[in-house]
Design a protein around this motif. Structure first.
Motif, PDB file in Angstrom:
ATOM      1  N   VAL A   1      -4.920 -18.247   8.525  1.00  0.00           N
ATOM      2  CA  VAL A   1      -6.176 -18.186   7.956  1.00  0.00           C
ATOM      3  C   VAL A   1      -6.809 -16.781   8.004  1.00  0.00           C
ATOM      4  CG1 VAL A   1      -8.730 -18.961   8.116  1.00  0.00           C
ATOM      5  CG2 VAL A   1      -6.558 -20.781   8.386  1.00  0.00           C
ATOM      6  N   SER A   2      -6.681 -16.261   9.066  1.00  0.00           N
ATOM      7  CA  SER A   2      -7.192 -14.891   9.525  1.00  0.00           C
ATOM      8  C   SER A   2      -6.325 -13.696   9.241  1.00  0.00           C
ATOM      9  CB  SER A   2      -7.510 -14.820  10.954  1.00  0.00           C
ATOM     10  OG  SER A   2      -6.362 -14.940  11.884  1.00  0.00           O
ATOM     11  N   LEU A   3      -5.038 -13.773   9.382  1.00  0.00           N
ATOM     12  CA  LEU A   3      -4.214 -12.584   9.350  1.00  0.00           C
ATOM     13  C   LEU A   3      -4.383 -11.873   7.929  1.00  0.00           C
ATOM     14  CD1 LEU A   3      -0.835 -13.826  10.900  1.00  0.00           C
ATOM     15  CD2 LEU A   3      -2.684 -12.136  11.909  1.00  0.00           C
ATOM     16  N   PRO A   4      -4.131 -12.614   6.880  1.00  0.00           N
ATOM     17  CA  PRO A   4      -4.443 -11.734   5.799  1.00  0.00           C
ATOM     18  C   PRO A   4      -5.617 -10.848   5.417  1.00  0.00           C
ATOM     19  CG  PRO A   4      -3.910 -14.052   5.058  1.00  0.00           C
ATOM     20  CD  PRO A   4      -4.176 -14.134   6.551  1.00  0.00           C
ATOM     21  N   PHE A   5      -6.821 -11.386   6.139  1.00  0.00           N
ATOM     22  CA  PHE A   5      -8.038 -10.702   6.127  1.00  0.00           C
ATOM     23  C   PHE A   5      -7.802  -9.590   7.160  1.00  0.00           C
ATOM     24  CE2 PHE A   5      -9.292 -14.912   4.797  1.00  0.00           C
ATOM     25  CZ  PHE A   5      -9.679 -14.472   3.440  1.00  0.00           C
ATOM     26  N   VAL A   6      -7.285  -9.817   8.353  1.00  0.00           N
ATOM     27  CA  VAL A   6      -7.122  -8.829   9.439  1.00  0.00           C
ATOM     28  C   VAL A   6      -6.393  -7.341   8.794  1.00  0.00           C
ATOM     29  CG1 VAL A   6      -6.019  -8.203  11.714  1.00  0.00           C
ATOM     30  CG2 VAL A   6      -7.268 -10.382  11.382  1.00  0.00           C
ATOM     31  N   LEU A   7      -5.211  -7.966   8.169  1.00  0.00           N
ATOM     32  CA  LEU A   7      -4.351  -6.895   7.533  1.00  0.00           C
ATOM     33  C   LEU A   7      -4.994  -6.245   6.643  1.00  0.00           C
ATOM     34  CD1 LEU A   7      -0.779  -8.968   7.632  1.00  0.00           C
ATOM     35  CD2 LEU A   7      -1.514  -7.063   9.157  1.00  0.00           C
ATOM     36  N   GLY A   8      -5.688  -6.947   5.429  1.00  0.00           N
ATOM     37  CA  GLY A   8      -6.343  -6.189   4.511  1.00  0.00           C
ATOM     38  C   GLY A   8      -7.318  -5.301   5.144  1.00  0.00           C
ATOM     39  N   PHE A   9      -8.094  -5.708   6.223  1.00  0.00           N
ATOM     40  CA  PHE A   9      -9.022  -4.835   6.548  1.00  0.00           C
ATOM     41  C   PHE A   9      -8.312  -3.392   6.952  1.00  0.00           C
ATOM     42  CE2 PHE A   9     -12.007  -3.566  10.487  1.00  0.00           C
ATOM     43  CZ  PHE A   9     -13.075  -2.976   9.480  1.00  0.00           C
ATOM     44  N   ARG A  10      -7.357  -3.671   7.816  1.00  0.00           N
ATOM     45  CA  ARG A  10      -6.680  -2.515   8.358  1.00  0.00           C
ATOM     46  C   ARG A  10      -5.901  -1.503   7.279  1.00  0.00           C
ATOM     47  NH1 ARG A  10      -6.899  -1.537  14.226  1.00  0.00           N
ATOM     48  NH2 ARG A  10      -7.619  -3.363  15.125  1.00  0.00           N
ATOM     49  N   LEU A  11      -5.404  -2.271   6.277  1.00  0.00           N
ATOM     50  CA  LEU A  11      -4.670  -1.612   5.430  1.00  0.00           C
ATOM     51  C   LEU A  11      -5.488  -0.676   4.376  1.00  0.00           C
ATOM     52  CD1 LEU A  11      -1.560  -4.238   4.372  1.00  0.00           C
ATOM     53  CD2 LEU A  11      -1.536  -1.905   5.495  1.00  0.00           C
ATOM     54  N   THR A  12      -6.824  -1.504   4.082  1.00  0.00           N
ATOM     55  CA  THR A  12      -7.585  -0.636   3.231  1.00  0.00           C
ATOM     56  C   THR A  12      -8.667   0.528   4.020  1.00  0.00           C
ATOM     57  OG1 THR A  12      -9.201  -2.611   3.422  1.00  0.00           O
ATOM     58  CG2 THR A  12      -7.525  -2.367   1.493  1.00  0.00           C
ATOM     59  N   CYS A  13      -8.495   0.368   5.162  1.00  0.00           N
ATOM     60  CA  CYS A  13      -9.419   1.194   6.205  1.00  0.00           C
ATOM     61  C   CYS A  13      -9.199   2.557   5.810  1.00  0.00           C
ATOM     62  CB  CYS A  13      -9.023   0.873   7.716  1.00  0.00           C
ATOM     63  SG  CYS A  13      -9.732   2.344   8.427  1.00  0.00           S
ATOM     64  N   TYR A  14     -10.404   3.228   5.692  1.00  0.00           N
ATOM     65  CA  TYR A  14     -10.273   4.844   5.093  1.00  0.00           C
ATOM     66  C   TYR A  14      -9.401   5.609   6.099  1.00  0.00           C
ATOM     67  CZ  TYR A  14     -14.248   3.483   2.404  1.00  0.00           C
ATOM     68  OH  TYR A  14     -15.069   3.003   1.475  1.00  0.00           O
ATOM     69  N   TYR A  15      -9.591   5.467   7.369  1.00  0.00           N
ATOM     70  CA  TYR A  15      -8.670   6.232   8.241  1.00  0.00           C
ATOM     71  C   TYR A  15      -7.133   5.831   7.862  1.00  0.00           C
ATOM     72  CZ  TYR A  15      -5.735   7.794  12.103  1.00  0.00           C
ATOM     73  OH  TYR A  15      -4.611   8.052  12.764  1.00  0.00           O
ATOM     74  N   TYR A  16      -6.888   4.488   8.011  1.00  0.00           N
ATOM     75  CA  TYR A  16      -5.476   4.115   7.961  1.00  0.00           C
ATOM     76  C   TYR A  16      -4.798   4.815   6.643  1.00  0.00           C
ATOM     77  CZ  TYR A  16      -5.552   1.203  12.329  1.00  0.00           C
ATOM     78  OH  TYR A  16      -5.633   0.749  13.620  1.00  0.00           O
ATOM     79  N   ARG A  17      -5.514   4.566   5.618  1.00  0.00           N
ATOM     80  CA  ARG A  17      -5.034   5.020   4.243  1.00  0.00           C
ATOM     81  C   ARG A  17      -4.572   6.623   4.420  1.00  0.00           C
ATOM     82  NH1 ARG A  17      -9.998   2.314   1.286  1.00  0.00           N
ATOM     83  NH2 ARG A  17      -9.653   3.924  -0.406  1.00  0.00           N
ATOM     84  N   GLY A  18      -5.167   7.441   4.936  1.00  0.00           N
ATOM     85  CA  GLY A  18      -4.897   8.820   4.989  1.00  0.00           C
ATOM     86  C   GLY A  18      -3.912   8.758   6.066  1.00  0.00           C
ATOM     87  N   ALA A  19      -3.663   8.069   7.226  1.00  0.00           N
ATOM     88  CA  ALA A  19      -2.575   8.129   8.180  1.00  0.00           C
ATOM     89  C   ALA A  19      -1.432   7.748   7.443  1.00  0.00           C
ATOM     90  CB  ALA A  19      -2.875   7.392   9.131  1.00  0.00           C
ATOM     91  N   TYR A  20      -1.204   6.507   6.846  1.00  0.00           N
ATOM     92  CA  TYR A  20       0.068   6.288   6.346  1.00  0.00           C
ATOM     93  C   TYR A  20       0.387   6.911   5.061  1.00  0.00           C
ATOM     94  CZ  TYR A  20      -2.214   2.371   3.974  1.00  0.00           C
ATOM     95  OH  TYR A  20      -3.363   1.350   2.899  1.00  0.00           O
ATOM     96  N   TYR A  21      -0.612   7.277   4.025  1.00  0.00           N
ATOM     97  CA  TYR A  21      -0.213   8.007   2.896  1.00  0.00           C
ATOM     98  C   TYR A  21       0.241   9.354   3.454  1.00  0.00           C
ATOM     99  CZ  TYR A  21      -3.586   5.901  -0.318  1.00  0.00           C
ATOM    100  OH  TYR A  21      -4.312   4.940  -0.963  1.00  0.00           O
ATOM    101  N   ARG A  22      -0.035  10.027   4.218  1.00  0.00           N
ATOM    102  CA  ARG A  22       0.834  11.289   4.975  1.00  0.00           C
ATOM    103  C   ARG A  22       2.164  10.763   5.342  1.00  0.00           C
ATOM    104  NH1 ARG A  22      -3.872  15.341   7.100  1.00  0.00           N
ATOM    105  NH2 ARG A  22      -5.100  15.674   4.997  1.00  0.00           N
ATOM    106  N   ALA A  23       2.034   9.917   6.424  1.00  0.00           N
ATOM    107  CA  ALA A  23       3.218   9.496   7.137  1.00  0.00           C
ATOM    108  C   ALA A  23       4.330   8.939   6.237  1.00  0.00           C
ATOM    109  CB  ALA A  23       2.963   8.526   8.624  1.00  0.00           C
ATOM    110  N   PHE A  24       3.987   7.950   5.400  1.00  0.00           N
ATOM    111  CA  PHE A  24       5.151   7.456   4.592  1.00  0.00           C
ATOM    112  C   PHE A  24       5.339   7.864   3.015  1.00  0.00           C
ATOM    113  CE2 PHE A  24       3.860   4.245   7.934  1.00  0.00           C
ATOM    114  CZ  PHE A  24       5.137   4.081   8.678  1.00  0.00           C
TER     115      PHE A  24
END
Length: 268
Positions: A96-119
């Protein structure tokens, strides 16, 4: 007489070098990629394990399994009840919660910049030429889905409330009354930091005061905006800190649930 300028048309600088930077700029991307890979591998293993996620005597429930709504959840771990009788092992109990937790982290402004550059190396670092021939930004699938970040934020608030409830339960002793153990403190620190990370989100800052044209007419919202802005300065640090505390909290509960060692009790 009007003179015609011989100045050539402006074009992009024709620089063959990838970058003129002399510092080890590639290390940051490698470190970020390694840490994110380790965390994702650990989290994937844990949510698919289906064991050692709840300590009945101390009421400790790992955040990776909250809320546990499957009929296979051990007694006491289902704060919201059993929604379905059973699910295949490949589906996490906290589906119930994992899709929203992952969605929140994956779309986070900081994380986007982090994994855009890293991967994706888009780009690898500042002042480093991007290896991709074209760049369309976040205007096409699948990246356009990142515009859902605001809605994931709302669900992250709900999940933080559930985590807070789990924290309150963790401060119950074996007899059901108030008690404190080492696990209680670990869970409490994790929940506080998760709240800080959630509220430090850029979306939260925009919601509280992003559209105000006159702060003096909205003193309450302005106060909230200033407090959120202070947290927002630490958003990157909180993003990494909460990944660490999530893993440590889950690891501690797993070891206690697996009877690797008893939870030290300070009171009750």
């Amino acid at each position: 007489m009007t003179q015609v300028s011989d100045t050539p048309a402006r074009t992009r600088a024709q620089i063959t070098e990838r970058t003129f930077r002399t510092d080890p700029w590639w290390n940051r991307g490698r470190v970020v990629a390694t840490l994110l890979t380790v965390w994702v591998a650990y989290a994937t293993f844990r949510v698919l394990t289906g064991h050692w996620y709840y300590v009945p005597a101390d009421h400790y429930l790992t955040p990776f399994y909250s809320p546990c709504v499957s009929g296979e959840c051990v007694p006491g771990s289902s704060s919201l009840g059993h929604w379905i009788p059973a699910i295949p092992p490949i589906i996490p109990y906290a589906f119930v919660s994992l899709p929203f937790v992952l969605g929140f982290r994956l779309t986070c402004y900081y994380y986007r910049g982090a994994y855009y550059r890293a991967f994706w190396r888009s780009p690898s670092a500042c002042a480093v030429r991007e290896p991709h021939a074209k760049y369309s930004g976040e205007t096409k699938l699948p990246l356009i889905a990142f515009n859902l970040h605001r809605f994931f934020f709302y669900m992250a608030i709900v999940i933080s409330v559930l985590n807070t409830y789990d924290m309150v339960q963790a401060f119950r002793g074996p007899n059901g009354s108030f008690g404190i153990g080492l696990g209680s403190l670990i869970i409490g620190v994790n929940v506080v930091l998760l709240w800080a990370y959630t509220l430090s989100c850029h979306t939260c800052r925009h919601i509280t005061g992003g559209r105000l044209k006159n702060f003096s007419k909205h003193p309450v919202r302005y106060w909230f905006w200033t407090q959120i802005s202070k947290l927002n300065k630490r958003h990157m640090q909180l993003a990494w800190t909460t990944l660490t505390t999530l893993m440590l909290t889950d690891l501690y509960i797993m070891l206690v649930a697996a009877n690797a060692f008893p939870d030290p009790r300070f009171f009750n």
